[in-house]
Write an enzyme that holds these catalytic residues in place. Structure first.
Site, PDB file in Angstrom:
ATOM      1  N   HIS A  76       0.838  -1.216   0.000  1.00  0.00           N
ATOM      2  CA  HIS A  76       0.000   0.000   0.000  1.00  0.00           C
ATOM      3  C   HIS A  76       0.863   1.252   0.000  1.00  0.00           C
ATOM      4  CE1 HIS A  76      -3.499   2.550   1.451  1.00  0.00           C
ATOM      5  NE2 HIS A  76      -2.481   3.266   1.899  1.00  0.00           N
ATOM      6  N   GLU A  77       1.799   1.316   0.938  1.00  0.00           N
ATOM      7  CA  GLU A  77       2.591   2.545   1.071  1.00  0.00           C
ATOM      8  C   GLU A  77       3.451   2.805  -0.159  1.00  0.00           C
ATOM      9  OE1 GLU A  77       0.594   3.283   4.423  1.00  0.00           O
ATOM     10  OE2 GLU A  77       1.790   4.599   3.170  1.00  0.00           O
TER      11      GLU A  77
ATOM     12  N   HIS B  21       1.702   4.755  -2.689  1.00  0.00           N
ATOM     13  CA  HIS B  21       1.816   6.218  -2.497  1.00  0.00           C
ATOM     14  C   HIS B  21       3.167   6.714  -2.981  1.00  0.00           C
ATOM     15  CE1 HIS B  21      -1.902   6.443  -0.354  1.00  0.00           C
ATOM     16  NE2 HIS B  21      -1.478   5.901   0.761  1.00  0.00           N
TER      17      HIS B  21
ATOM     18  N   HIS C 135      -5.450   7.212  -2.316  1.00  0.00           N
ATOM     19  CA  HIS C 135      -6.298   6.134  -1.808  1.00  0.00           C
ATOM     20  C   HIS C 135      -7.406   5.829  -2.820  1.00  0.00           C
ATOM     21  CE1 HIS C 135      -4.881   6.846   2.565  1.00  0.00           C
ATOM     22  NE2 HIS C 135      -4.215   5.869   1.985  1.00  0.00           N
TER      23      HIS C 135
END
Lengths: 431, 86
Positions: free
Chosen positions: A126-127, A130, A136
């Site tokens: 997930h990170e 980014h 998101h």
């Protein structure tokens, strides 16, 4: 999906874990391996490449990974266990761009059943979304949903959802199809991530891949393996090293006897996909990464009893296997399962090839490469004549290393085998 | 539906502001968070959380605001955001 307004201009990004979790049972090796797999999940869908930087390197990586707690000098203080788990900064020119922070007060786990701790791999994927420029997403199966959804399965099998792939490809385009033929078999899966061990013992000194002089080099299911002592590196078809740090021979090749300290030659047998590793006057046959049966004598492939081999390769053009020792080579007929008569022959028949090569292999495009020292000789597909501009330094082309320094003291490429015919060379003692 | 307690509304508005669903309050303008804006903000948050989009700070929505998550805002401000609608 949602895109931030920033994206990396370059396609190769460096990363390094600067600090490790203090209150989790995960070893540093496991954390690094999970980070590698989490980045790879994005890389295989976009052609982005990720290179781990040595901890000693003074340069600043693009993605600096830290485990921190509470206020840690950025605008997102953590809040203890639970609540906020991690964050990452979008791409950009700022020194913090791309950096990724995990809350060290979480209980970071790998491979635990849901509910035990927080799965580090899932949060890392997930990170890093980014860090590559994704915001998101509210898509049900997206890894970019803001709330933690639990583990996402084994890191080596994880694949991004369609929503995440589409968002990523908006930013970086699709992964280029590698120009190589699709290997007929999947690359060997890396060994299972080590179980959660106590914090790593200081790692053993490892050889520097840029020194060349490999013991063996082999194309194994599309990946090129570079063996040196009890270590090896893997180069993926995309040309990216799986890791700048070598893997341990005996941890990967299950069943390889401990007394085998060096692999002197290796090749993947086309007819059944077995992988053969040679050491001394014996060889071992592997099905995938597992040893199949006992050691076999090299004499089985036609060499005189007790001899060892410098290089072995299988030539797709005729399905024959070539075994090189010094200035001679033998040929083995895989289909007939017997050595070809009339051998050994002189290696000079491979015009331009160096004698006593470190190893020889055939690339995914069908070209034959002889390696020796820090140089390689390329024989175009189907040809037994080296390219005129051979040898070339192997570092830049294969190992992401600088070309050997041009200073007069650096070892000159070994003399290529002279062209066949009368030799009027005057050999002095220092030649 | 049962009206949320004042404290919940206050915590909820803070949380929605922190994660980009509501604009940060501006002391000089003290613009009122009109109820429609608050309701829309709650609906978008419920979509991100996979909850029924009621627009009300009901107990499930409040409880979700305490779940483990990423620190980054969910709504990045209109300028930088390119959102793809299905």
């Amino acid at each position: 999906y949602a895109l931030s307004s920033s994206v990396w201009k370059k396609r190769t990004l460096t990363w390094r874990v600067q600090s490790f979790p203090q209150s989790s049972a995960l070893s540093q090796q496991t954390v690094r391996s999970l980070m590698h797999h989490a980045l790879t999940a994005w890389g295989i869908e976009s052609g982005l490449k990720f290179q781990e930087m040595d901890s000693q390197s003074p340069a600043e990586p693009d993605i600096l990974i830290d485990f921190a707690r509470a206020y840690h000098q950025d605008s997102y203080p953590f809040d203890g266990q639970g609540g906020t788990l991690a964050h990452a900064f979008f791409p950009g020119e700022h020194s913090i761009s791309g950096d990724t922070h995990f809350d060290d007060e979480e209980i970071w786990t790998f491979g635990s059943k849901d509910g035990e701790g927080t799965d580090l791999f899932a949060v890392a994927v997930h990170e890093f979304g980014h860090a590559l420029g994704l915001g998101h997403s509210s898509a049900p199966d997206s890894i970019m949903r803001p709330f933690y959804q639990g583990p996402v399965g084994h890191p080596t099998e994880y694949r991004l959802s369609q929503d995440d792939r589409e968002g990523l490809q908006q930013l970086y385009g699709k992964a280029p199809q590698t120009p190589y033929d699709e290997p007929t078999r999947k690359p060997l899966a890396p060994p299972p991530l080590p179980p959660a061990l106590p914090p790593d013992r200081p790692s053993l000194p490892v050889p520097d891949r840029c020194d060349g002089n490999f013991d063996a080099i082999a194309n194994i299911r599309g990946e090129t393996f570079f063996f040196k002592g009890p270590w090896f590196w893997r180069l993926q078809p995309s040309g990216q090293l799986v890791s700048p740090r070598p893997a341990r021979l005996h941890r990967f090749w299950e069943g390889l006897p401990a007394q085998v300290k060096v692999i002197q030659a290796a090749y993947a047998r086309h007819r059944d996909g077995r992988i053969l590793l040679f050491s001394g006057s014996e060889f071992w046959v592997f099905q995938d990464r597992r040893l199949e049966g006992a050691a076999r004598p090299l004499a089985e492939l036609g060499l005189p009893p007790g001899e060892k081999v410098d290089a072995v390769f299988s030539w797709p053009l005729n399905g024959k296997t070539y075994l090189v020792q010094g200035q001679r080579y033998w040929r083995y007929d895989e289909a007939a399962a017997r050595p070809d008569p009339g051998y050994p022959r002189d290696l000079s028949l491979w015009e331009g090839a160096p004698h006593t090569p470190d190893d020889v292999t055939v690339s995914n495009t069908g070209d034959t490469y002889f390696f020796k020292g820090v140089y390689y000789w390329r024989f175009p597909k189907g040809s037994v004549k080296a390219e005129p501009d051979s040898p070339k330094p192997m570092g830049p082309q294969w190992l992401d290393c600088p070309a050997p320094s041009a200073d007069p003291h650096s070892p000159r490429p070994p003399k290529a085998t002279l062209k066949p015919g009368p030799c009027n060379c005057q050999c002095e003692i220092n030649q | 539906a049962q009206q949320p307690a004042a404290q919940d509304v206050s915590l909820g508005v803070d949380w929605l502001t922190r994660y980009g669903y509501l604009p940060p309050p501006h002391p000089a303008q003290a613009q009122l968070q009109n109820p429609a804006k608050l309701r829309d903000a709650i609906k978008v948050m419920q979509r991100f959380a996979g909850l029924p989009e009621t627009g009300i700070l009901d107990p499930v929505t409040m409880a979700t605001m305490h779940k483990p998550r990423c620190s980054l805002p969910d709504v990045l401000g209109v300028a930088g955001l390119v959102r793809r609608r299905r």
